[in-house]
Design a protein around this motif. Sequence first.
Motif, short mmCIF file in Angstrom:
data_model
loop_
_atom_site.label_atom_id
_atom_site.label_comp_id
_atom_site.label_asym_id
_atom_site.label_seq_id
_atom_site.Cartn_x
_atom_site.Cartn_y
_atom_site.Cartn_z
N VAL A 277 0.86 -1.17 0.00
CA VAL A 277 0.00 0.00 0.00
C VAL A 277 0.90 1.23 0.00
O VAL A 277 1.84 1.32 0.79
N LYS A 278 0.62 2.15 -0.90
CA LYS A 278 1.41 3.37 -0.99
C LYS A 278 0.85 4.39 0.00
O LYS A 278 -0.32 4.75 -0.06
N ILE A 279 1.69 4.83 0.93
CA ILE A 279 1.32 5.87 1.89
C ILE A 279 2.32 7.00 1.69
O ILE A 279 3.47 6.90 2.12
N GLY A 280 1.88 8.04 1.00
CA GLY A 280 2.83 9.09 0.63
C GLY A 280 3.90 8.48 -0.25
O GLY A 280 3.61 7.75 -1.18
N PRO A 281 5.18 8.73 0.09
CA PRO A 281 6.26 8.18 -0.72
C PRO A 281 6.69 6.76 -0.30
O PRO A 281 7.62 6.20 -0.85
N VAL A 282 5.98 6.19 0.66
CA VAL A 282 6.40 4.91 1.26
C VAL A 282 5.47 3.77 0.86
O VAL A 282 4.25 3.92 0.90
N ASN A 283 6.07 2.65 0.50
CA ASN A 283 5.31 1.43 0.28
C ASN A 283 5.26 0.67 1.59
O ASN A 283 6.31 0.43 2.21
N LEU A 284 4.07 0.31 2.02
CA LEU A 284 3.91 -0.45 3.26
C LEU A 284 3.40 -1.84 2.94
O LEU A 284 2.39 -2.00 2.27
N ILE A 285 4.13 -2.82 3.43
CA ILE A 285 3.67 -4.20 3.39
C ILE A 285 3.47 -4.60 4.84
O ILE A 285 4.43 -4.61 5.63
N ALA A 286 2.25 -4.88 5.22
CA ALA A 286 1.93 -5.29 6.58
C ALA A 286 1.01 -6.50 6.50
O ALA A 286 -0.05 -6.43 5.88
N ALA A 287 1.45 -7.61 7.10
CA ALA A 287 0.66 -8.84 6.98
C ALA A 287 0.83 -9.73 8.20
O ALA A 287 1.90 -9.79 8.80
N ASN A 288 -0.24 -10.43 8.51
CA ASN A 288 -0.23 -11.46 9.53
C ASN A 288 -0.04 -12.78 8.80
O ASN A 288 -0.91 -13.20 8.04
N LEU A 289 1.08 -13.43 9.01
CA LEU A 289 1.38 -14.68 8.32
C LEU A 289 0.86 -15.93 9.05
O LEU A 289 1.14 -17.04 8.62
N GLY A 290 0.14 -15.72 10.14
CA GLY A 290 -0.38 -16.86 10.88
C GLY A 290 0.72 -17.53 11.69
O GLY A 290 1.55 -16.87 12.29
N GLN A 291 0.73 -18.85 11.68
CA GLN A 291 1.75 -19.60 12.41
C GLN A 291 3.10 -19.42 11.71
O GLN A 291 3.30 -19.94 10.61
N ALA A 292 4.01 -18.67 12.33
CA ALA A 292 5.31 -18.41 11.71
C ALA A 292 6.33 -18.03 12.77
O ALA A 292 6.11 -17.11 13.55
N ALA A 293 7.44 -18.73 12.78
CA ALA A 293 8.53 -18.43 13.70
C ALA A 293 9.23 -17.14 13.26
O ALA A 293 9.17 -16.78 12.08
N PRO A 294 9.89 -16.46 14.18
CA PRO A 294 10.61 -15.23 13.81
C PRO A 294 11.58 -15.41 12.64
O PRO A 294 11.69 -14.53 11.78
#
Length: 140
Positions: free
Chosen positions: A21-38
């Motif tokens: 998602v483009k927010i101003g000049p920044v692309n944001l990728i934000a997601a919940n991957l479910g079961q996932a180790a660091p």
Amino acid sequence: MSRQQSAAAVKGAADLVKTAVKIGPVNLIAANLGQAAPQTLRTVGDEARSKLALLGESATSAVIVLGGTDDGKAAFVVMVTPDLVKQGWHAGEFAKALAEAVGGSGGGRPEMAQAGGRQTDRIDAALARIRDLIQKKAST
């Protein structure tokens, strides 16, 4: 991480880049991957960052925030591209905000940070909060 898990991470990263998602000049990728180790979150984040770089200059300014659950706890990885770090953006600040939202702690380097907490039911709310924080930061 097995080869099969790595392959799934690479495919998942390609799919995530499409959700930027483009927010101003920044692309944001934000997601919940479910079961996932660091470690999985970091691998997917690294792959997503690589894929963004391939899209050209307009996609290189990005913040990647991935969340998931690991052993009954919330886990997050935050990545900030070098151009934004030079402008004063810090992944650790975003990690601390995520941690507050899930009752935990977080921090790290300007380009990559981690967070975690006990309240797994708050992962999506924490990710929504990050969108607001990116919006504020991008408008200053």
